[in-house]
Design a protein around this motif. Structure first.
Motif, PDB file in Angstrom:
ATOM      1  N   THR A   7      56.124  48.969  26.517  1.00 57.98           N
ATOM      2  CA  THR A   7      55.943  50.227  27.224  1.00 57.98           C
ATOM      3  C   THR A   7      57.274  50.954  27.360  1.00 57.98           C
ATOM      4  OG1 THR A   7      56.205  49.130  29.365  1.00 57.98           O
ATOM      5  CG2 THR A   7      53.961  49.410  28.556  1.00 57.98           C
ATOM      6  N   MET A   8      57.172  52.262  27.447  1.00 52.97           N
ATOM      7  CA  MET A   8      58.343  53.094  27.668  1.00 52.97           C
ATOM      8  C   MET A   8      57.957  54.143  28.700  1.00 52.97           C
ATOM      9  SD  MET A   8      60.644  55.259  24.986  1.00 52.97           S
ATOM     10  CE  MET A   8      59.945  56.885  25.018  1.00 52.97           C
ATOM     11  N   HIS A   9      58.712  54.211  29.762  1.00 54.12           N
ATOM     12  CA  HIS A   9      58.484  55.210  30.805  1.00 54.12           C
ATOM     13  C   HIS A   9      59.709  56.109  30.847  1.00 54.12           C
ATOM     14  CE1 HIS A   9      57.646  57.068  34.648  1.00 54.12           C
ATOM     15  NE2 HIS A   9      58.858  56.735  35.022  1.00 54.12           N
ATOM     16  N   THR A  10      59.492  57.406  30.847  1.00 54.26           N
ATOM     17  CA  THR A  10      60.587  58.365  30.909  1.00 54.26           C
ATOM     18  C   THR A  10      60.404  59.251  32.132  1.00 54.26           C
ATOM     19  OG1 THR A  10      60.685  58.409  28.507  1.00 54.26           O
ATOM     20  CG2 THR A  10      61.792  60.190  29.641  1.00 54.26           C
ATOM     21  N   GLY A  11      61.475  59.491  32.838  1.00 53.11           N
ATOM     22  CA  GLY A  11      61.400  60.372  33.999  1.00 53.11           C
ATOM     23  C   GLY A  11      62.777  60.755  34.478  1.00 53.11           C
ATOM     24  N   LYS A  12      62.829  61.711  35.368  1.00 49.08           N
ATOM     25  CA  LYS A  12      64.105  62.178  35.924  1.00 49.08           C
ATOM     26  C   LYS A  12      64.307  61.640  37.324  1.00 49.08           C
ATOM     27  CE  LYS A  12      64.630  66.130  33.008  1.00 49.08           C
ATOM     28  NZ  LYS A  12      65.421  67.311  32.831  1.00 49.08           N
ATOM     29  N   THR A  13      63.786  60.453  37.581  1.00 45.50           N
ATOM     30  CA  THR A  13      63.866  59.897  38.927  1.00 45.50           C
ATOM     31  C   THR A  13      64.777  58.680  38.994  1.00 45.50           C
ATOM     32  OG1 THR A  13      61.923  58.529  38.493  1.00 45.50           O
ATOM     33  CG2 THR A  13      61.546  60.698  39.505  1.00 45.50           C
ATOM     34  N   CYS A  82      77.328  81.669  38.683  1.00 45.63           N
ATOM     35  CA  CYS A  82      78.251  80.663  38.147  1.00 45.63           C
ATOM     36  C   CYS A  82      77.791  79.262  38.555  1.00 45.63           C
ATOM     37  CB  CYS A  82      79.677  80.924  38.642  1.00 45.63           C
ATOM     38  SG  CYS A  82      80.410  82.404  37.916  1.00 45.63           S
ATOM     39  N   THR A  83      78.131  78.309  37.715  1.00 50.80           N
ATOM     40  CA  THR A  83      77.720  76.921  37.976  1.00 50.80           C
ATOM     41  C   THR A  83      78.878  75.972  37.674  1.00 50.80           C
ATOM     42  OG1 THR A  83      75.936  75.328  37.608  1.00 50.80           O
ATOM     43  CG2 THR A  83      76.770  76.471  35.652  1.00 50.80           C
ATOM     44  N   THR A  84      78.647  74.705  37.856  1.00 50.36           N
ATOM     45  CA  THR A  84      79.623  73.660  37.548  1.00 50.36           C
ATOM     46  C   THR A  84      78.918  72.547  36.782  1.00 50.36           C
ATOM     47  OG1 THR A  84      79.159  72.358  39.534  1.00 50.36           O
ATOM     48  CG2 THR A  84      80.834  74.112  39.733  1.00 50.36           C
ATOM     49  N   THR A  85      79.693  71.672  36.188  1.00 52.16           N
ATOM     50  CA  THR A  85      79.069  70.536  35.486  1.00 52.16           C
ATOM     51  C   THR A  85      78.382  69.615  36.484  1.00 52.16           C
ATOM     52  OG1 THR A  85      81.177  69.334  35.460  1.00 52.16           O
ATOM     53  CG2 THR A  85      80.597  70.586  33.470  1.00 52.16           C
ATOM     54  N   ASP A  86      78.900  69.515  37.704  1.00 51.14           N
ATOM     55  CA  ASP A  86      78.237  68.691  38.727  1.00 51.14           C
ATOM     56  C   ASP A  86      76.862  69.247  39.073  1.00 51.14           C
ATOM     57  OD1 ASP A  86      80.188  66.750  38.936  1.00 51.14           O
ATOM     58  OD2 ASP A  86      81.184  67.691  40.646  1.00 51.14           O
ATOM     59  N   LYS A  87      76.759  70.587  39.141  1.00 49.79           N
ATOM     60  CA  LYS A  87      75.454  71.193  39.415  1.00 49.79           C
ATOM     61  C   LYS A  87      74.484  70.952  38.258  1.00 49.79           C
ATOM     62  CE  LYS A  87      76.982  74.802  42.595  1.00 49.79           C
ATOM     63  NZ  LYS A  87      77.147  76.259  42.782  1.00 49.79           N
ATOM     64  N   LEU A  88      74.987  71.014  37.017  1.00 52.12           N
ATOM     65  CA  LEU A  88      74.131  70.712  35.853  1.00 52.12           C
ATOM     66  C   LEU A  88      73.602  69.286  35.931  1.00 52.12           C
ATOM     67  CD1 LEU A  88      75.998  72.191  32.744  1.00 52.12           C
ATOM     68  CD2 LEU A  88      73.916  73.050  33.816  1.00 52.12           C
ATOM     69  N   LEU A  89      74.453  68.375  36.340  1.00 51.60           N
ATOM     70  CA  LEU A  89      74.084  66.963  36.441  1.00 51.60           C
ATOM     71  C   LEU A  89      72.965  66.741  37.453  1.00 51.60           C
ATOM     72  CD1 LEU A  89      74.678  63.979  35.688  1.00 51.60           C
ATOM     73  CD2 LEU A  89      76.448  64.005  37.435  1.00 51.60           C
ATOM     74  N   ARG A  90      72.908  67.560  38.485  1.00 48.61           N
ATOM     75  CA  ARG A  90      71.902  67.392  39.538  1.00 48.61           C
ATOM     76  C   ARG A  90      70.681  68.290  39.392  1.00 48.61           C
ATOM     77  NH1 ARG A  90      76.688  67.791  42.413  1.00 48.61           N
ATOM     78  NH2 ARG A  90      76.056  69.800  43.265  1.00 48.61           N
ATOM     79  N   ALA A  91      70.779  69.335  38.570  1.00 47.47           N
ATOM     80  CA  ALA A  91      69.682  70.300  38.438  1.00 47.47           C
ATOM     81  C   ALA A  91      68.468  69.656  37.767  1.00 47.47           C
ATOM     82  CB  ALA A  91      70.143  71.514  37.635  1.00 47.47           C
ATOM     83  N   GLU A  92      67.304  69.981  38.248  1.00 51.57           N
ATOM     84  CA  GLU A  92      66.062  69.372  37.752  1.00 51.57           C
ATOM     85  C   GLU A  92      65.910  69.507  36.238  1.00 51.57           C
ATOM     86  OE1 GLU A  92      62.981  66.944  38.030  1.00 51.57           O
ATOM     87  OE2 GLU A  92      64.216  67.487  39.744  1.00 51.57           O
ATOM     88  N   ARG A  93      66.233  70.654  35.690  1.00 54.32           N
ATOM     89  CA  ARG A  93      66.034  70.874  34.248  1.00 54.32           C
ATOM     90  C   ARG A  93      67.086  70.201  33.381  1.00 54.32           C
ATOM     91  NH1 ARG A  93      66.352  76.741  33.323  1.00 54.32           N
ATOM     92  NH2 ARG A  93      66.567  76.032  31.191  1.00 54.32           N
ATOM     93  N   LYS A  95      69.348  67.444  34.496  1.00 51.21           N
ATOM     94  CA  LYS A  95      69.869  66.126  34.877  1.00 51.21           C
ATOM     95  C   LYS A  95      69.399  65.064  33.875  1.00 51.21           C
ATOM     96  CE  LYS A  95      66.339  64.991  38.337  1.00 51.21           C
ATOM     97  NZ  LYS A  95      66.144  64.710  39.758  1.00 51.21           N
ATOM     98  N   PRO A  96      70.084  63.928  33.825  1.00 52.06           N
ATOM     99  CA  PRO A  96      69.709  62.878  32.881  1.00 52.06           C
ATOM    100  C   PRO A  96      68.299  62.346  33.148  1.00 52.06           C
ATOM    101  CG  PRO A  96      71.860  62.410  33.859  1.00 52.06           C
ATOM    102  CD  PRO A  96      71.264  63.553  34.617  1.00 52.06           C
ATOM    103  N   GLU A  97      67.678  61.910  32.092  1.00 53.47           N
ATOM    104  CA  GLU A  97      66.383  61.251  32.216  1.00 53.47           C
ATOM    105  C   GLU A  97      66.596  59.750  32.129  1.00 53.47           C
ATOM    106  OE1 GLU A  97      63.351  62.523  29.532  1.00 53.47           O
ATOM    107  OE2 GLU A  97      63.643  64.630  30.000  1.00 53.47           O
ATOM    108  N   GLU A  98      65.749  59.023  32.807  1.00 58.53           N
ATOM    109  CA  GLU A  98      65.778  57.568  32.743  1.00 58.53           C
ATOM    110  C   GLU A  98      64.642  57.121  31.828  1.00 58.53           C
ATOM    111  OE1 GLU A  98      66.245  54.242  36.010  1.00 58.53           O
ATOM    112  OE2 GLU A  98      64.232  55.100  36.062  1.00 58.53           O
ATOM    113  N   VAL A  99      64.951  56.212  30.925  1.00 52.99           N
ATOM    114  CA  VAL A  99      63.941  55.621  30.051  1.00 52.99           C
ATOM    115  C   VAL A  99      63.896  54.139  30.381  1.00 52.99           C
ATOM    116  CG1 VAL A  99      63.289  55.112  27.664  1.00 52.99           C
ATOM    117  CG2 VAL A  99      64.361  57.299  28.221  1.00 52.99           C
TER     118      VAL A  99
END
Length: 148
Positions: A7-13, A82-93, A95-99
């Motif tokens: 199985t493979m589960h992917t999500g942003k949680t 304006c944004t920052t890389t930290d904001k990109l890291l946390r933004a819903e669209r 942020k990293p996904e977990e597999v």
């Protein structure tokens, strides 16, 4: 013959602190066998703790883009955009996904070495898509009922 399902589960949680128990060896949940934590395997961007690896990757990968975009926003009178890389890291669209990869279930799974070999093969295959997908960190948890 026993049939097992991969199985493979992917999500942003995902939770980098939970996954990177190497950096927090006393991290405990009721389903974690602390006596087996030394069997876990960890890989990360620049060999950093997972939270730092993710921040560093975003900084390295997206700083120039963020600076150029912010300059355009400022020039057009939209400094609030304006944004920052930290904001990109946390933004819903963005942020990293977990597999999560797993074979079988508790009491019906493969040996941890077989699982590690499967993960290694998976990672090699995923490297073909590096321009679109980037693996920032990997944790193989052998301290729970099923390697994943």
């Amino acid at each position: 013959m026993i049939t097992m399902k991969a199985t493979m589960h992917t999500g942003k949680t995902g939770n980098a602190n939970h996954n990177d128990r190497e950096m927090n060896p006393k991290y405990q949940d009721e389903h974690i066998d602390v006596s087996r934590q030394h069997e876990n395997i960890y890989l990360s961007y620049k060999s950093l703790p997972f939270t730092e690896a993710e921040k560093e990757f975003y900084k390295d990968r997206y700083s120039a883009w963020v600076e150029a975009r912010n300059a355009k926003h400022i020039a057009s009178g939209h400094k609030s955009r304006c944004t920052t890389t930290d904001k990109l890291l946390r933004a819903e669209r963005t942020k990293p996904e977990e597999v999560i990869l797993q074979i079988g279930r508790a009491g019906q799974t493969v040996d941890k070495d077989v699982f590690a070999s499967c993960v290694e093969e998976y990672l090699k295959e995923m490297q073909k898509y590096d321009s679109n997908m980037h693996i920032l960190d990997v944790a193989i948890h052998n301290d729970e009922a099923t390697p994943h």
